[in-house]
Design an enzyme around this catalytic site. Structure first.
Site, PDB file in Angstrom:
ATOM      1  N   SER A  68     -45.482  -6.361  30.960  1.00 30.56           N
ATOM      2  CA  SER A  68     -45.180  -7.321  29.890  1.00 30.56           C
ATOM      3  C   SER A  68     -45.842  -6.906  28.591  1.00 30.56           C
ATOM      4  O   SER A  68     -45.761  -7.611  27.596  1.00 30.56           O
ATOM      5  CB  SER A  68     -45.637  -8.725  30.299  1.00 30.56           C
ATOM      6  OG  SER A  68     -47.002  -8.719  30.678  1.00 30.56           O
ATOM      7  N   TYR A  72     -49.645 -20.030  40.436  1.00 32.02           N
ATOM      8  CA  TYR A  72     -49.010 -19.003  39.603  1.00 32.02           C
ATOM      9  C   TYR A  72     -47.913 -18.272  40.364  1.00 32.02           C
ATOM     10  O   TYR A  72     -48.038 -17.966  41.556  1.00 32.02           O
ATOM     11  CB  TYR A  72     -50.061 -17.985  39.117  1.00 32.02           C
ATOM     12  CG  TYR A  72     -49.447 -16.883  38.259  1.00 32.02           C
ATOM     13  CD1 TYR A  72     -49.217 -17.073  36.911  1.00 32.02           C
ATOM     14  CD2 TYR A  72     -49.054 -15.672  38.834  1.00 32.02           C
ATOM     15  CE1 TYR A  72     -48.628 -16.087  36.134  1.00 32.02           C
ATOM     16  CE2 TYR A  72     -48.463 -14.670  38.065  1.00 32.02           C
ATOM     17  CZ  TYR A  72     -48.251 -14.887  36.710  1.00 32.02           C
ATOM     18  OH  TYR A  72     -47.663 -13.907  35.949  1.00 32.02           O
ATOM     19  N   ASN A 111     -20.706 -17.444  -0.513  1.00 32.19           N
ATOM     20  CA  ASN A 111     -20.843 -18.064   0.804  1.00 32.19           C
ATOM     21  C   ASN A 111     -22.254 -18.596   1.080  1.00 32.19           C
ATOM     22  O   ASN A 111     -23.236 -17.960   0.713  1.00 32.19           O
ATOM     23  CB  ASN A 111     -20.485 -17.040   1.895  1.00 32.19           C
ATOM     24  CG  ASN A 111     -19.032 -16.621   1.830  1.00 32.19           C
ATOM     25  OD1 ASN A 111     -18.173 -17.421   1.462  1.00 32.19           O
ATOM     26  ND2 ASN A 111     -18.767 -15.373   2.156  1.00 32.19           N
ATOM     27  N   LYS A 144     -43.097 -16.075  27.871  1.00 37.71           N
ATOM     28  CA  LYS A 144     -43.535 -15.684  26.522  1.00 37.71           C
ATOM     29  C   LYS A 144     -42.414 -15.400  25.546  1.00 37.71           C
ATOM     30  O   LYS A 144     -42.425 -15.898  24.409  1.00 37.71           O
ATOM     31  CB  LYS A 144     -44.473 -14.484  26.619  1.00 37.71           C
ATOM     32  CG  LYS A 144     -45.826 -14.913  27.140  1.00 37.71           C
ATOM     33  CD  LYS A 144     -46.663 -13.770  27.604  1.00 37.71           C
ATOM     34  CE  LYS A 144     -47.581 -14.219  28.711  1.00 37.71           C
ATOM     35  NZ  LYS A 144     -46.883 -14.466  30.011  1.00 37.71           N
ATOM     36  N   THR A 174     -19.426 -42.354   6.927  1.00 31.45           N
ATOM     37  CA  THR A 174     -19.459 -42.473   8.387  1.00 31.45           C
ATOM     38  C   THR A 174     -18.141 -41.868   8.860  1.00 31.45           C
ATOM     39  O   THR A 174     -17.132 -41.981   8.150  1.00 31.45           O
ATOM     40  CB  THR A 174     -19.552 -43.939   8.868  1.00 31.45           C
ATOM     41  OG1 THR A 174     -18.372 -44.638   8.458  1.00 31.45           O
ATOM     42  CG2 THR A 174     -20.789 -44.651   8.315  1.00 31.45           C
ATOM     43  N   GLU A 194     -25.520 -21.327   7.113  1.00 33.49           N
ATOM     44  CA  GLU A 194     -24.766 -21.017   8.340  1.00 33.49           C
ATOM     45  C   GLU A 194     -25.656 -20.345   9.378  1.00 33.49           C
ATOM     46  O   GLU A 194     -25.559 -20.626  10.573  1.00 33.49           O
ATOM     47  CB  GLU A 194     -23.572 -20.124   8.004  1.00 33.49           C
ATOM     48  CG  GLU A 194     -22.489 -20.854   7.231  1.00 33.49           C
ATOM     49  CD  GLU A 194     -21.436 -19.894   6.701  1.00 33.49           C
ATOM     50  OE1 GLU A 194     -20.637 -19.387   7.506  1.00 33.49           O
ATOM     51  OE2 GLU A 194     -21.421 -19.643   5.486  1.00 33.49           O
ATOM     52  N   LYS A 228     -15.469 -15.101  -3.598  1.00 38.95           N
ATOM     53  CA  LYS A 228     -16.262 -15.861  -2.632  1.00 38.95           C
ATOM     54  C   LYS A 228     -17.751 -15.933  -2.971  1.00 38.95           C
ATOM     55  O   LYS A 228     -18.340 -15.000  -3.479  1.00 38.95           O
ATOM     56  CB  LYS A 228     -16.130 -15.237  -1.229  1.00 38.95           C
ATOM     57  CG  LYS A 228     -14.804 -15.470  -0.572  1.00 38.95           C
ATOM     58  CD  LYS A 228     -14.467 -16.929  -0.309  1.00 38.95           C
ATOM     59  CE  LYS A 228     -15.178 -17.471   0.899  1.00 38.95           C
ATOM     60  NZ  LYS A 228     -14.750 -16.860   2.164  1.00 38.95           N
ATOM     61  N   SER A 267     -18.340 -11.777  -0.529  1.00 40.26           N
ATOM     62  CA  SER A 267     -17.468 -11.259   0.514  1.00 40.26           C
ATOM     63  C   SER A 267     -17.183  -9.794   0.215  1.00 40.26           C
ATOM     64  O   SER A 267     -17.189  -9.369  -0.934  1.00 40.26           O
ATOM     65  CB  SER A 267     -16.164 -12.061   0.523  1.00 40.26           C
ATOM     66  OG  SER A 267     -15.109 -11.274   1.032  1.00 40.26           O
ATOM     67  N   ASN A 302     -54.664 -15.082  35.920  1.00 41.77           N
ATOM     68  CA  ASN A 302     -53.865 -16.317  35.893  1.00 41.77           C
ATOM     69  C   ASN A 302     -54.442 -17.353  34.934  1.00 41.77           C
ATOM     70  O   ASN A 302     -53.700 -17.974  34.174  1.00 41.77           O
ATOM     71  CB  ASN A 302     -53.750 -16.905  37.303  1.00 41.77           C
ATOM     72  CG  ASN A 302     -53.012 -15.963  38.237  1.00 41.77           C
ATOM     73  OD1 ASN A 302     -52.435 -14.978  37.787  1.00 41.77           O
ATOM     74  ND2 ASN A 302     -53.031 -16.263  39.533  1.00 41.77           N
TER      75      ASN A 302
HETATM   76  N1  ARG Z   1     -48.747 -10.622  32.650  1.00 45.86           N
HETATM   77  C1  ARG Z   1     -48.919 -11.783  33.458  1.00 45.86           C
HETATM   78  C2  ARG Z   1     -48.177 -12.961  32.859  1.00 45.86           C
HETATM   79  O1  ARG Z   1     -47.771 -12.854  31.763  1.00 45.86           O
HETATM   80  C3  ARG Z   1     -50.366 -12.125  33.593  1.00 45.86           C
HETATM   81  C4  ARG Z   1     -50.731 -12.839  34.848  1.00 45.86           C
HETATM   82  C5  ARG Z   1     -50.575 -11.950  36.004  1.00 45.86           C
HETATM   83  N2  ARG Z   1     -51.073 -12.520  37.225  1.00 45.86           N
HETATM   84  C6  ARG Z   1     -50.712 -12.049  38.386  1.00 45.86           C
HETATM   85  N3  ARG Z   1     -51.216 -12.626  39.422  1.00 45.86           N
HETATM   86  N4  ARG Z   1     -49.828 -11.108  38.501  1.00 45.86           N
HETATM   87  O2  ARG Z   1     -47.985 -13.952  33.482  1.00 45.86           O
END
Ligand code: ARG
Length: 459
Positions: free
Chosen positions: A22, A316, A284, A324, A154, A289, A282, A276, A109
């Protein structure tokens, strides 16, 4: 080699390595991660769990890493999966064994739960500040147009006279509610998950109150399973942002309508409109939008996390790493929309002449005509029917109510007199709507002042 290689007989497959990582998106949490680690290390030292020398080495090491990240000198790697393990690996490479002691009495976690919560907490005042700016623009514009009569609608049918100021203040009130919704979210999220451990707390004599206080939280979270599993704050934030975007989207829709030749109630500044590639005439309203379009994307962000969370057993689960990107996307989108939308409104030209013209057609004083008869003694339902007949007659003859002669009016009711023309004059119709919340100048003045006070109380 992985942190966990001790228990494993072979390396992680390259595909899994990338799939699991991640770091591409959670590197954004580097500052929160380091801040949390600094507080954790200090607490470990204060509780006698690690030595003061280790705390000093960790602190210096982490601050050095923070400076290097901010100077663009650090390269993260997917081999260390996420921001937490990247920082830990850097630290250990720099300071040796003390770095390996940092993760005592902690799990990724509770670490990720803390970092993410702090990130959300920091973004709320940014968005609130942008909302307050937008409200300030609305007040400034509204002050200039308190007597500008426009048709209120309305069913998108002309209904009753209002002022442009009152229309703008309707949105200002929505944005005030968005502010208080975000403030509520900030209040509720302000409990600290750190010290929840993997899920079951720890046997070390940690002080969760110390870390909570040092990190600006009101208290530690009460239950360690909840501490690592809760993502309500992210969902609350995205709910609040979805509602906020819904407000911006409705406003955008009106801006788009108002810019059309059919309305021409406003003209956008050339800097806030686009042309445009083929039609030379135009101009716009792309900004409005796009804001309307991006609303769908923020709703999608909310739905994706709600859906990811819905079947998860405690505590977890790796699914939660999917929390995220939608939150980052929703925050980025809102933070991009609000300033450009405010600037667009700040620079627009308001065509009060066209608003007044539109107000003149569509019988938006018909209620006032019925009210006139009612005040002279006719029951409202009868007055309503009589006025309906007048509107039908006017429609056939291509006239407005005020163009009917007194004789024509008297033909349907003897209660009509000269003073009816005063009563159905559009400026009067608006000025007399003095009821609390109405469009009369005294009332829009009160509304604008209320919004200004709301903003001032937060500056
Ligand atoms: N990168 C993980 C997350 O965003 C962190 C937590 C990972 N914990 C685990 N037990 N794999 O959630």
């Amino acid at each position: 080699m992985k942190l966990w290689s001790g228990r494993f007989g072979k390396d992680t497959d390259a595909l899994v390595n990338d799939f699991n990582a991640s770091i591409q998106f959670d590197q954004r949490l580097y500052k929160e991660d380091i801040t949390g680690s600094l507080a954790h290390a200090k607490m470990l030292g204060d509780c006698g769990i690690i030595s003061k020398e280790d705390v000093a080495a960790i602190t210096e090491g982490l601050l050095g890493i923070l400076a290097d990240i901010e100077a663009g000198k650090v390269e993260f790697t997917a081999d260390n999966e996420d921001i937490h393990m990247n920082v830990e690996a850097l630290l250990t490479a720099r300071i040796g064994d003390a770095g390996k002691r940092l993760h005592t009495a902690r799990s990724r976690n509770d670490q990720v739960a803390l970092d993410f919560r702090m990130y959300v907490r920091e973004q709320i005042p940014v968005i609130v500040g942008q909302l307050l700016e937008l409200e300030t623009v609305l007040c400034r514009q509204a002050k200039q147009y308190q007597t500008a009569v426009m048709p209120g609608y309305t069913h998108l049918q002309r209904a009753q006279p209002i002022s442009f100021a009152q229309h703008l203040m309707a949105y200002a009130n929505m944005f005030s509610r968005d502010v208080t919704r975000l403030e509520d979210c900030a209040k509720r999220l302000n409990e600290c998950p750190l010290g929840s451990g993997a899920l079951a707390g720890t046997t070390y004599p940690i002080d969760r109150w110390e870390t909570a206080k040092d990190l600006g939280f009101d208290a530690p979270m009460s239950n360690s399973l909840d501490g690592v599993s809760d993502r309500d704050y992210a969902l609350e934030l995205m709910s609040a942002l979805s509602i906020l975007m819904m407000h911006l989207s409705r406003f955008s829709e009106e801006v788009i309508l108002w810019c059309s030749w059919e309305f021409k109630f406003i003209e956008l500044d050339d800097g806030y409109a686009t042309g445009s590639s083929i039609m030379p005439q135009k101009k716009n309203p792309d900004v409005a939008e796009l804001v309307r379009g991006k609303t769908g994307r923020v709703y999608g962000d909310l739905m994706s996390l709600l859906t990811a969370m819905k079947g998860l057993p405690l505590a977890y689960n790796k699914d939660m790493q999917e929390d995220k990107e939608p939150v980052f996307d929703a925050i980025d989108t809102v933070e991009m929309c609000l300033p450009v939308f405010a600037a667009m409104l700040d620079t627009m030209t308001v065509r009060t002449d066209n608003m007044r013209k539109a107000a003149g057609k569509g019988f938006i004083n018909a209620t006032d005509c019925a009210d006139y008869l009612t005040k002279k003694g006719m029951p409202f339902r009868d007055a309503y029917t009589v006025t309906g007949h007048l509107v039908a007659a006017c429609t056939q003859q291509g006239k407005t109510l005020e163009e009917l002669t007194l004789d024509e009016l008297k033909a349907v009711s003897q209660l009509f007199d000269e003073d009816v023309y005063e009563a159905i004059n559009l400026e009067n119709c608006m000025a007399l709507r003095k009821s609390y919340g109405g469009p009369a100048v005294a009332e829009t003045t009160r509304q604008i002042e209320a919004i200004e006070d709301f903003v001032a109380a937060r500056k």
